[in-house]
Design an enzyme around this catalytic site. Structure first.
Site: not given
Ligand SMILES: Cc1cc2nc3c(=O)[nH]c(=O)nc-3n(C[C@H](O)[C@H](O)[C@H](O)COP(=O)(O)OP(=O)(O)OC[C@H]3O[C@@H](n4cnc5c(N)ncnc54)[C@H](O)[C@@H]3O)c2cc1C
Lengths: 262, 394
Positions: B134, B242-243, B246, B368-369
C-alpha cells in the site's frame, strides 16, 4: 531400491524440420530438443515409486553433449543421479547396439527395475527397451498403462486391442516400457532445478563398461538409415466450395458416383 | 490446447543457461496447462484463480530469488523469464506474483526484523498467506512522497490513519506492507488483516487487469504493535527500492504479453483468407505490422537480458529499470494494438487473448510509475535536471 530410467533426447515434434544435406537425417542444428514423450512418463513413474517406497532413481541416456540438458531436467524433476553415455563410440546406434550399451551401464548399478518409454518420437523403433531386457536377461512388458509394485514382483496392466485390459505379474528385476498417458508428469519446481545443479552426471567410456567399441553405436548397428524424406503431398484431394447445402449435395454426389461408397 | 514455443528471432536462447531454460519451461508448462484453460472465465468474472495459488507456491514462484527459507535463489534472468511466461498468460497473473515477491517478500526480507522474516517469508512463499503493498493514495499516485497516511507512536504501539487506493490483492491479503508518514520520515509497516481499524473494499468496474483484485485500504485509528514497523525503512527510498524490483520484473513481463499478441496475430494472419484465396499474411501491410512487432520484441529481450545481468552484478540502477519498464510496456501496448488490427473483428472478442492483453496493458502502462514519469527519470539522469517538481510560476 535402485530404479533405472532410460530417457532419450529427441527433436521437438512441434518444431519445423528440415532435411540434412545428405538426406539421411534431419538437420539437427536449428531444432529444439526435448525429452521423448513416453520417457517423461517413465521418469514420473520411477520418481513417484521412489517417493512412495524410498529408493534411488538413476537416469541413463545415450546421446551427444546436448543430451545432458535432458538429464539435467530429469534431475530437476527428482532423479538422484545420471549416467550419460556421451562417448563418440556410442553415437549412431540402432535398437540392438543401444540396448547392449544401456544393459552394460545398468548392470553396473544393480538396479531392481528399469523404466523406459515404449517408443521414441524420432526413429520410433519401439524396440530398445525390449532389446535391453534381452541383454539383461530380464522379463519385460511393452505399452504398459499401469504399474503396481509388489514384493519382488511388479504387476503391470496393458491395454489390448478391442478394449481388453491384460494384467500380468513380472518377477523383478524387470524392464517396464510405459506408454504416454500412464500418469501426470510433474513440473520441475524451481527449487528442484537449482538442486539439480549439484547432482552428479557420470560419463563412463565404453571400456569402463567393458564394452567393445565395435559392438556399440554405429559400428555395432545392423540397421542403417538410408534416407528420410517428407511424404509427397497426395493427389486426389479436392476442396468443395459453396454454401453448406451445395457442398453437402456435391459430396453425396461424389461419394455415390466417384467413390461409389454410398 | 496449443502450446507456446517462445518467440526467438535472433537466437536469444543461446544467451541463456540450462537452469534459466528449465525454469522457463516449467513456468511455461504451468501457464499453458493450468492457467490458460481458466483465464477467459476469470477475466469475464473479474476474479483471480485462487485455487492455483498452492501450486504456484509449490513451484516456488513466490520469492524465487531468495536463497534462504528453502527458496531456490534464482538469478535475475531466470526470475525475469518467469515474469515473461506469467504475463504471457495474463498481466493479472504476473501482477499477483510481482506483488507477492517484489513488493511484499522483498521489503520484509530486506528491511524486516528476523522475527518478521521468520513469521512471514515461509507462509508468503507457500502462498498460504497473500500480501499486498500500500503506497498509492487517492490523491497521490505519481507523487507518493506527499502521501497523507500517518503513523504516530503511542506508547508501545503505532497508530495508523489514512487511505490507500489501487492496491493489488488488498482484500485478499493476510498481510499489508503499508507506507506512512512518521516523525522520522516515511516508513513501512506490516499490518495484519483483521486488525481493528483496518478495512478493505474492492474497486469494481475495471476494464483492465480484470483477473486481479484491486482494493482500497482504510485505516482509522488502527493500532499496530511497535514491532510492526519494518526496522530498516527510513524514507520513501525504501518504497522506491521495492518498486525498482517490481518494475524490473514488469520489463520482462510486458514482453510476455507482447509475445502472446504477436503469436496470435502471426497464426491468425497465416490462416485468415481474404482476397483471391490469399492469407492476409501475404499482404505487405500485414507483414509490416508483424515485422514491427518481432523487431521490437527482439530489441526488448536484449534490453531485459542486459538489465538482468547488471542486476546480478549489483550494478542495475533505477534509471536503467525506468528505460526497461517504459520501453517494453510501450512495445507490448503497440503490439497489442497491431495484433488487434490484424485479427479484425475477432480482435475484439475474448476467444483470442489479444483484446485482454490490450486492456491489461493500460494498467501496466500506468502503474509502477507511468510511462511519462519513467521518461522523466531518464531525462533527469541524462540532463542532471529533475523535472518532476517544476518551480511554480510566481
Ligand atoms: C490495476 C492497478 C493496480 C495497482 N496496484 C497498486 C498497488 O498494488 N500498490 C500501490 O501502491 N499502487 C498501485 N497502483 C497505483 C499506481 O501505481 C498509480 O496509479 C500510478 O502510480 C499513477 O498514479 P495515478 O493513477 O494517481 O496517476 P497520476 O499521478 O495522477 O498521473 C496522471 C497522469 O499525469 C501524469 N503526470 C503526473 N505527474 C507528472 C509530472 N510531474 N510530469 C508529467 N506528467 C505527470 C502521469 O504520467 C499520468 O499520465 C495500481 C494501479 C492500477 C491501475
Amino acid at each position: 531400491m535402485k530404479i533405472a530410467v532410460c530417457i532419450k533426447q529427441v527433436p521437438d515434434s512441434e518444431a519445423r524440420l528440415r532435411l540434412a544435406g545428405d538426406g539421411r537425417w534431419i538437420d539437427e542444428s536449428e531444432v529444439p530438443f526435448v525429452i521423448n514423450e513416453s520417457d517423461e512418463f517413465a521418469l514420473e513413474e520411477a520418481i513417484s515409486i521412489a517417493e512412495a517406497k524410498g529408493g534411488e532413481v538413476i537416469v541413463f541416456t545415450i546421446g551427444p553433449a546436448r543430451a545432458a540438458e535432458a538429464l539435467r531436467k530429469a534431475l530437476a524433476l527428482g532423479a538422484h543421479r545420471a549416467v550419460h553415455l556421451s562417448d563418440a563410440a556410442f553415437e549412431g546406434g540402432d535398437a540392438m547396439s543401444n540396448g547392449r550399451a544401456l544393459a552394460a551401464a545398468i548392470a553396473r548399478e544393480e538396479c531392481e527395475i528399469v523404466f523406459t518409454g515404449s517408443q521414441s518420437d524420432d526413429v520410433g523403433y519401439g524396440a530398445t527397451g525390449s532389446v535391453l531386457a534381452g541383454f539383461l536377461d530380464w522379463p519385460h512388458s511393452w505399452l504398459v498403462m499401469g504399474v503396481e509394485m509388489g514384493e519382488g514382483t511388479c504387476k503391470v496392466t496393458r491395454e489390448m486391442e478391442g478394449g481388453l485390459n491384460e494384467v500380468s505379474n513380472l518377477a523383478l528385476p524387470a524392464v517396464i516400457e510405459v506408454q504416454a498417458g500412464i500418469n501426470h508428469p510433474r513440473y520441475a519446481s524451481l527449487k528442484g532445478i537449482m538442486k539439480a545443479k549439484r547432482k552428479p552426471i557420470d560419463t563412463p567410456s565404453p571400456s569402463d563398461l567393458g564394452l567393445d567399441p565395435s559392438a556399440i553405436g554405429h559400428a555395432g548397428a545392423g540397421v542403417e538409415i538410408v534416407s528420410v524424406d517428407f511424404p509427397a503431398s497426395g493427389k486426389g484431394a479436392e476442396m468443395l466450395e459453396g454454401s453448406p447445402e451445395e457442398v453437402a449435395a456435391l459430396l453425396v454426389d461424389k461419394l455415390q458416383k466417384e467413390a461409389r461408397v454410398l | 490446447m496449443a502450446h507456446f514455443n517462445g518467440v526467438d528471432y535472433m537466437d536469444f536462447d543461446s544467451l541463456l543457461n540450462e537452469e534459466q531454460k528449465l525454469v522457463r519451461e516449467s513456468v511455461r508448462a504451468f501457464v499453458d496447462e493450468k492457467f490458460m484453460p481458466v483465464i477467459e472465465q476469470h477475466h469475464r468474472d473479474a476474479t483471480f484463480p485462487m485455487d492455483l495459488v498452492p501450486e504456484m507456491g509449490e513451484l516456488s514462484l513466490f520469492g524465487s530469488t531468495i536463497d534462504e527459507y528453502g527458496l531456490p535463489g534464482l538469478d535475475n534472468v531466470a526470475y525475469g523469464l518467469i515474469m515473461q511466461e506469467l504475463e504471457r498468460g495474463d498481466s493479472g497473473l504476473r501482477s499477483f506474483v510481482s506483488v507477492q515477491s517484489a513488493l511484499v517478500m522483498y521489503p520484509i526480507y530486506a528491511f524486516g526484523s528476523q522475527a518478521q522474516k521468520d513469521r512471514w517469508i515461509p507462509r508468503l512463499a507457500s502462498g498460504e498467506s497473500i500480501g499486498c503493498f500500500g503506497l498509492t493514495e487517492p490523491d497521490f499516485g505519481s507523487n507518493p512522497g506527499a502521501m497523507r497516511t500517518t503513523a504516530r507512536r503511542d506508547g508501545d504501539h503505532w497508530v495508523l490513519n489514512g487511505a490507500k487506493q489501487w492496491i493489488t490483492n488488498g482484500s485478499l491479503a493476510e498481510v499489508a506492507v503499508v507506507w506512512a508518514q512518521t516523525d522520522e520520515g516515511i516508513r513501512g509497516f506490516v499490518v495484519e488483516r483483521r486488525t481493528p481499524g483496518f478495512t478493505t473494499s474492492d474497486q469494481h468496474g475495471k476494464f483492465s487487469l480484470r483477473a486481479s483484485v484491486t482494493s482500497e485500504l482504510g485505516f482509522v485509528d488502527c493500532r499496530i504493535p511497535a514491532d510492526a514497523v519494518l526496522p530498516k525503512t527510513t524514507g520513501l527510498k525504501n518504497a522506491l527500492m521495492c518498486l525498482t524490483q517490481a518494475r524490473y520484473g514488469i520489463a520482462w513481463g510486458a514482453l510476455g504479453a507482447a509475445m502472446d499478441c504477436y503469436q496470435a496475430a502471426l497464426d491468425y494472419a497465416k490462416e485468415r483468407i481474404q482476397f483471391n484465396g490469399q492469407p492476409i499474411a501475404s499482404h505487405q501491410l500485414v507483414q509490416d505490422k508483424l515485422a514491427w512487432m518481432i523487431t521490437e520484441i527482439t530489441k526488448g529481450q536484449f534490453l531485459a537480458l542486459q538489465m538482468g545481468k547488471l542486476k546480478d552484478q549489483g550494478r542495475l540502477k533505477h534509471f536503467h529499470v525506468s528505460m526497461g519498464k517504459r520501453n517494453n510496456v510501450w512495445v507490448a501496448r503497440e503490439c497489442a494494438k497491431l495484433a488487434r488490427e490484424i485479427l479484425g473483428a475477432n480482435g475484439i472478442v475474448d476467444d483470442y487473448p489479444v483484446i485482454r492483453h490490450m486492456l491489461n496493458i493500460e494498467s501496466v502502462y500506468t502503474y509502477e510509475g507511468t510511462h511519462d514519469i519513467h521518461g522523466l527519470v531518464i531525462g533527469a539522469e541524462i540532463t542532471g535536471i529533475p523535472s518532476f517538481n517544476a518551480p511554480r510560476p510566481s
